[in-house]
Design a protein around this motif. Structure first.
Motif: not given
Length: 195
Positions: A178-195, A92-101
């Motif tokens: 880069q998008a993955w890094k940005d996305f992971v940086g916005e995750l809660d700490n509980d989800y950082q372990k899955f990155a 969803a993050y990628m769709e929002n980042t690269y789709s045209l609105i």
């Protein structure tokens, strides 16, 4: 208890109760339509490692007695389910980042001209500006896809077209990284372990 359905066979009044998806029901809800309602459950598919929707009862057909109870086994499936949710969020993050609105948020996105007459099809460029089409008279003229887009081509030309003539270019491998890094940086700490 998972999902319980009652099956009536050979015209018998005594139905056979079947229990499925034990330990896998995440959520249960109802879809309200114009004339009928469907009762559904969101279940975890441990083989495909995805969520699925199961309609277990409806007002469209006899299903009295069917029911679903949330009983998701977090200890057994919780970690892989969290991974699935994170992947869905990234998509969803990628769709929002690269789709045209059709707004100023599109500035800087790479696009390709896929139809139209004024700008050659196949032209590639970067969105330079977005302007609302204030002079169109047709119905739905003020929908975002009717906005005028100025793109700057790689050789420095500025070309004007409608949003509906453009298609976003898929992100490069560097952009995905880069998008993955940005996305992971916005995750809660509980989800950082899955990155």
């Amino acid at each position: 208890m998972a999902i319980q359905t009652i099956n009536f066979t050979n015209g018998s009044d005594n139905g056979v109760v079947e229990t499925t998806h034990e330990g896998l029901v995440i959520y249960e809800g109802e879809h309200n339509h114009y004339d009928d309602s469907d009762f559904y459950a969101i279940v975890w598919n441990p083989e495909k490692k995805v969520e699925e929707e199961i309609v277990y009862a409806s007002t469209r057909y006899p299903s009295y007695g069917n029911r679903a109870v949330v009983d998701f086994d977090k200890e057994k499936y919780g970690e892989e389910h969290d991974k699935y949710l994170m992947i869905c969020s990234f998509v969803a993050y990628m769709e929002n980042t690269y789709s045209l609105i059709g707004t100023s948020a599109d500035k800087g996105k790479r696009v390709k001209v896929v139809k139209g007459r004024k700008v050659p099809i196949g032209t590639i460029g970067t969105i330079f500006s977005v302007k609302k089409n204030e002079y169109a008279r047709q119905r739905n003229a003020f929908m975002p896809e009717n906005n005028r887009i100025m793109i700057k081509t790689d050789d420095g030309k500025y070309l004007d077209t409608y949003l509906f003539n453009l298609s976003p270019l898929p992100p490069t491998s560097e952009q995905k990284e880069q998008a993955w890094k940005d996305f992971v940086g916005e995750l809660d700490n509980d989800y950082q372990k899955f990155a």
